[in-house]
Write an enzyme that holds these catalytic residues in place. Structure first.
Site, PDB file in Angstrom:
ATOM      1  CG  ASP A 114      -5.751   3.066  -8.048  1.00  8.35           C
ATOM      2  OD1 ASP A 114      -5.470   2.290  -7.105  1.00  8.35           O
ATOM      3  OD2 ASP A 114      -6.923   3.386  -8.333  1.00  8.35           O
ATOM      4  CE1 TYR A 142      -0.939  -8.091   5.476  1.00 12.53           C
ATOM      5  CE2 TYR A 142      -0.494  -9.582   7.304  1.00 12.53           C
ATOM      6  CZ  TYR A 142      -0.039  -8.715   6.331  1.00 12.53           C
ATOM      7  OH  TYR A 142       1.299  -8.480   6.195  1.00 12.53           O
TER       8      TYR A 142
END
Length: 251
Positions: A67, A159
Site C-alpha cells: 500500500d 496533480y
C-alpha cells in the site's frame, strides 16, 4: 554506451502503468533484477505477459504487494527485498494518477489522494530505501514528474502542485544525500500516449500537435531510456538534483 546495470536490484512503483511497464521492460532487457511494488496482482500478471510477449525474459521480474499510502507496509516491503537480495541499487518512483476536474469541484478526499500518491508516497519510498543505500554507500533514485508541474493547464491543480513538489523534493534531497554517493534525479514527461492520457488525447490531439515542437505525443520508450540513463552510474555518474524534460518541445 554501456549502462552496466546488469544484476542491479531495481525497485519501481507504478510498474504496471504505461510508462512504468516500459521502464520495467527496459531494465529487464539490461538484465537487471526488478521488483515492482503493486496492489493488483492481476494487473501485474498482465504486465508480465505483455513484456514476455515482446521477447524479453521475465525471469528477473518480481513483485511485492504494498500500500503506497502506508509507510509501514512500504518499509516492510523495502526491508524484505533488501534482506533477500542484499541491497537496493536503483529506485524509480513512477506511480501517479490524476482526476481532471476543476479544483473547486474536488472533494477533500480526492485532493488528499492525488497529493498522497504523487508526492507523499515517493517521499515515503525514498525514506525507506535510503536507509539501505546509506549502508551500501551508493544508489540512484529517479522520480517521475509531469510537464503539468511547470505548464499552466485546467483541471489539474492538485496533480500539478504535487508534481512541482516532487521536483523540489528531488532537488533538495539530492543535496542531503549526495555526499553519501547517492544520486537523486527526475524525469519530466510531456503528453505521452498511455491509458492515463487517453481522455486528453481523444479531445485535444490537434492542440497538442500544434503546441508541441515535434508535433506529436510521446511514446513510453522515449521516457524510459532517460530513466535508464539516470539509473546508470556509468552513464550519468556526475548528475544529481536534475530534472530532464522529455516533452517534444511542449514547454
Amino acid at each position: 554506451m554501456k549502462l552496466n546495470i546488469q544484476n542491479k536490484v531495481v525497485l519501481i512503483t507504478g510498474g504496471t502503468g504505461g510508462i512504468g511497464e516500459q521502464i520495467v521492460a527496459d531494465f529487464l532487457d539490461e538484465n537487471a533484477l526488478v521488483f515492482c511494488l503493486i496492489r493488483n496482482r492481476e494487473k501485474f500478471n498482465e504486465t508480465k505477459k505483455s513484456i514476455n510477449d515482446q521477447g524479453i525474459s521475465v525471469a528477473n521480474l518480481h513483485y511485492d504487494i504494498c500500500d503506497l499510502n502506508n509507510y509501514k507496509t512500504i518499509k516492510a516491503s523495502v526491508n524484505k527485498i533488501a534482506r533477500e537480495h542484499g541491497r537496493i541499487d536503483i529506485l524509480v518512483n513512477c506511480a501517479g494518477f490524476t482526476l481532471e476536474v476543476p479544483f473547486a469541484l474536488l472533494e477533500s478526499e480526492q485532493i488528499s489522494s492525488i497529493v498522497d500518491l504523487n508526492l507523499t508516497s515517493p517521499m515515503y519510498v525514498c525514506h525507506a530505501v535510503l536507509r539501505h543505500m546509506f549502508i551500501q554507500k551508493e544508489g540512484s533514485i529517479i522520480n517521475i514528474s509531469s510537464v503539468s508541474s511547470v505548464k499552466k493547464g485546467r483541471g489539474v491543480v492538485a496533480y500539478a502542485s504535487a508534481k512541482a513538489g516532487l521536483e523540489n523534493f528531488t532537488r533538495t534531497l539530492s543535496q542531503e544525500v549526495g555526499k553519501r554517493n547517492i544520486r537523486v534525479n527526475c524525469v519530466r514527461p510531456g503528453v505521452v500516449a498511455t491509458t492515463m492520457s487517453e481522455a486528453l488525447l481523444s479531445r485535444s490531439i490537434e492542440m497538442i500537435k500544434e503546441d508541441t515542437a515535434l508535433g506529436r505525443p510521446g511514446k513510453p520508450n522515449e521516457i524510459s531510456k532517460a530513466v535508464l540513463f539516470l539509473a546508470s552510474n556509468s552513464a550519468s555518474s556526475y548528475m544529481s538534483g536534475e530534472c530532464i524534460a522529455i516533452d517534444g518541445g511542449l514547454y
